[in-house]
Scaffold this active site. Structure first.
Site, PDB file in Angstrom:
ATOM      1  N   TYR A  90       0.799  -1.227   0.000  1.00  0.00           N
ATOM      2  CA  TYR A  90       0.000   0.000   0.000  1.00  0.00           C
ATOM      3  C   TYR A  90       0.836   1.284   0.000  1.00  0.00           C
ATOM      4  CZ  TYR A  90      -4.156  -2.848   1.157  1.00  0.00           C
ATOM      5  OH  TYR A  90      -5.180  -3.757   1.141  1.00  0.00           O
ATOM      6  N   ASP A 116      -4.017 -17.836   3.388  1.00  0.00           N
ATOM      7  CA  ASP A 116      -5.225 -18.530   2.911  1.00  0.00           C
ATOM      8  C   ASP A 116      -5.702 -19.526   3.965  1.00  0.00           C
ATOM      9  OD1 ASP A 116      -2.781 -19.730   2.334  1.00  0.00           O
ATOM     10  OD2 ASP A 116      -3.452 -20.684   0.484  1.00  0.00           O
ATOM     11  N   ASP A 148     -11.016  -7.258   8.311  1.00  0.00           N
ATOM     12  CA  ASP A 148     -12.424  -7.122   7.896  1.00  0.00           C
ATOM     13  C   ASP A 148     -13.178  -8.415   8.165  1.00  0.00           C
ATOM     14  OD1 ASP A 148     -12.354  -4.488   7.137  1.00  0.00           O
ATOM     15  OD2 ASP A 148     -13.252  -4.836   5.169  1.00  0.00           O
ATOM     16  N   LYS A 169       2.638 -15.346   3.093  1.00  0.00           N
ATOM     17  CA  LYS A 169       2.423 -16.226   1.942  1.00  0.00           C
ATOM     18  C   LYS A 169       3.805 -16.579   1.399  1.00  0.00           C
ATOM     19  CE  LYS A 169      -0.383 -18.192  -0.991  1.00  0.00           C
ATOM     20  NZ  LYS A 169      -1.092 -19.421  -0.615  1.00  0.00           N
ATOM     21  N   ASP A 225      -5.278  -5.999   6.305  1.00  0.00           N
ATOM     22  CA  ASP A 225      -6.475  -5.290   5.859  1.00  0.00           C
ATOM     23  C   ASP A 225      -7.624  -6.279   5.658  1.00  0.00           C
ATOM     24  OD1 ASP A 225      -8.123  -3.323   4.882  1.00  0.00           O
ATOM     25  OD2 ASP A 225      -7.122  -3.152   2.945  1.00  0.00           O
TER      26      ASP A 225
END
Ligand code: ATP
Length: 350
Positions: free
Chosen positions: A136, A220, A248, A187, A244
């Site tokens: 980001y 994941d 959520d 990851k 992020d």
């Protein structure tokens, strides 16, 4: 005397901040806290009126004069791209170097738990999301933009210093709060350079905390585990992008955006407290917003300023309010924003 800078901001930010300030006033009187609030009008109205986002020198003043910053929400359909909000938030985040986005995820009542066969107590963990690096940061560019041959690149920035300090913060928090496990999520099986750095640093830092279990989930797998067995998590640390998304998902586990509180922290400096939700223009000005995220966020701010009794009183008042059946629309009820605030104040004054 501790001073708190309050930026209520836009949309429902102003409505929920008003209720959070009522809660603050009530605990200030009840526990005789030496606190002073300065309300600041930064936000869309001010920006549209005179172009101000944050005046020059304001962050320096915050640093010198305030013990904490409280922010409602920024965002207004009249300001395209949320230019004002971005400028304010990015200035605060980068100039104060708020590298920890701290998100407590706690479900306060069974009825808000969306998982079949789980009770609310299965959901109680903290997320440490890296807040200043990752994908980001806006490093990248376009080549041949608008053509069939366009290339678009966003670079994922992971520095040794940045990765180490967020991981250390997660372990330090676990140790301070007697928690037994820190989970790092990346990851690294696919992102072999950047997330190999996360792997190496995590293993290194974990050695300094031999009593805390250090475990790892690919992101994941973490998404699945958060739904299947959330009770196993105590502290989760991850990068900006994954944080992020994961937070959520986590907000839904605790009853949605109306319940999610957060802090942006630099352990050596001034910190910023804000509910996770945005300005929600769709319900702004309708007395429909759930103020509990904002009120719980005020509780976190008080805890940070070491007013633990007051902070606990706020969490208890929220719990009692929910159990008494005062529910805003997002929680399936009909109680308005200010009535929710009344219910909290009544319990805090008792
Ligand atoms: P931004 O984050 O860019 O300001 P936003 O306000 O639309 O955008 P969110 O805050 O994520 O985004 O909210 C999405 C939707 O969730 C809102 O439009 C609103 O309907 C609902 N919502 C968010 N916060 C609350 C709240 N405190 N009470 C009730 N509903 C909420």
């Amino acid at each position: 005397m501790q001073r708190i800078a309050v930026i209520a901001g836009d949309g429902i930010g102003t409505e929920v901040t008003a209720q959070a300030l009522r809660a603050l006033d009530t605990v200030r009187d009840r526990f005789d806290l030496d606190l002073e609030v300065e309300e600041l009008d930064y936000g869309a109205e001010r920006y549209l009126r005179d172009g101000t986002t944050l005046p020059k020198g304001e962050i320096e003043r915050f640093r010198n004069d305030f013990a904490a910053i409280y922010l409602g929400a920024l965002g207004d359909p009249r300001v395209p791209d949320m230019q004002h909000g971005r400028e304010i938030l990015l200035a605060l985040r980068f100039e104060l170097d708020l590298y920890i986005n701290f998100r407590p995820v706690k479900c306060l009542a069974d009825q808000f738990c969306p998982l079949k066969a789980k009770t609310h107590d299965a959901i109680d963990f903290k997320v440490f999301r890296e807040n200043t690096e990752g994908i980001y940061v806006g490093v990248g560019g376009n080549f041949k933009k608008g053509t069939a041959d366009e290339i678009a690149i966003n670079e994922d920035i992971n520095t040794r210093k940045g990765v180490e300090r967020i991981i250390r913060a997660a372990f330090a928090y676990a140790q301070k709060n007697n928690l037994g496990r820190v989970t790092m999520s990346d990851k690294s099986n696919a992102m072999r350079y950047a997330h190999d750095l996360w792997q190496r640093v995590f293993k290194e830092v974990a050695q300094d905390y031999p009593t805390i279990e250090a475990n790892h989930f690919y992101v994941d797998a973490l998404a699945m585990a958060l739904l299947r067995s959330p009770e196993q998590f105590e502290v989760i640390v991850t990068n900006n992008l994954f944080g992020d998304i994961v937070t959520d998902l986590a907000a839904e586990l605790q009853g949605g955006m109306g319940m999610a509180a957060s802090a942006n922290i630099n352990p050596d400096g001034l910190c910023l407290f804000e509910p996770v939700h945005g300005s929600a223009p769709d319900i702004a000005g309708m007395d429909k917003a759930n103020p509990l995220a904002a009120i719980l966020t005020m509780g976190m701010l008080l805890e940070h300023l070491e007013h633990r009794e007051a902070s606990r009183a706020i969490e208890n008042a929220v719990m009692q309010t929910l159990h008494a059946g005062h529910l805003s629309e997002d929680l399936g009820g009909h109680t308005g924003t200010s009535q929710m605030g009344d219910a909290i104040v009544e319990r805090l004054s008792a």
